[in-house]
Enzyme design. Structure first.
Site, mmCIF file in Angstrom:
data_model
loop_
_atom_site.group_PDB
_atom_site.id
_atom_site.type_symbol
_atom_site.label_atom_id
_atom_site.label_comp_id
_atom_site.label_asym_id
_atom_site.label_seq_id
_atom_site.Cartn_x
_atom_site.Cartn_y
_atom_site.Cartn_z
ATOM 1 N N ASP A 67 0.843 -1.177 0.000
ATOM 2 C CA ASP A 67 0.000 0.000 0.000
ATOM 3 C C ASP A 67 0.885 1.236 0.000
ATOM 4 O O ASP A 67 2.049 1.180 0.386
ATOM 5 C CB ASP A 67 -0.914 0.036 1.221
ATOM 6 N N SER A 68 0.327 2.325 -0.433
ATOM 7 C CA SER A 68 1.031 3.598 -0.381
ATOM 8 C C SER A 68 0.029 4.657 0.042
ATOM 9 O O SER A 68 -1.156 4.542 -0.243
ATOM 10 C CB SER A 68 1.649 3.947 -1.736
#
Length: 71
Positions: A67-68
């Site tokens: 995820d970012s």
């Protein structure tokens, strides 16, 4: 032994494809908003989301969650 990508992200699939890594992509079942509400630090949110995604897929082998967060 297989590798599961717990993501529907086209970019993450492209990265593994470009690296020549064999994998199966699966959609993670994670309520991202509830996790985001528990933390305020962007890197901690991304880390918790990635872990939750990897743990949410039915994998007897290796699973990668990613995820970012843009802050």
């Amino acid at each position: 032994m297989g590798l599961i990508l717990a993501s529907t992200s086209a970019i993450r699939r492209q990265m593994l494809d470009a690296a020549g890594v064999a994998y199966e992509a699966r959609k993670p079942e994670v309520d991202e908003d509830s996790i985001k509400g528990l933390f305020s630090d962007a890197s901690e949110i991304a880390s918790k989301l990635a872990t939750a995604k990897a743990c949410s897929v039915d994998a007897s082998d290796w699973a990668i969650g990613s995820d970012s967060v843009v802050s």
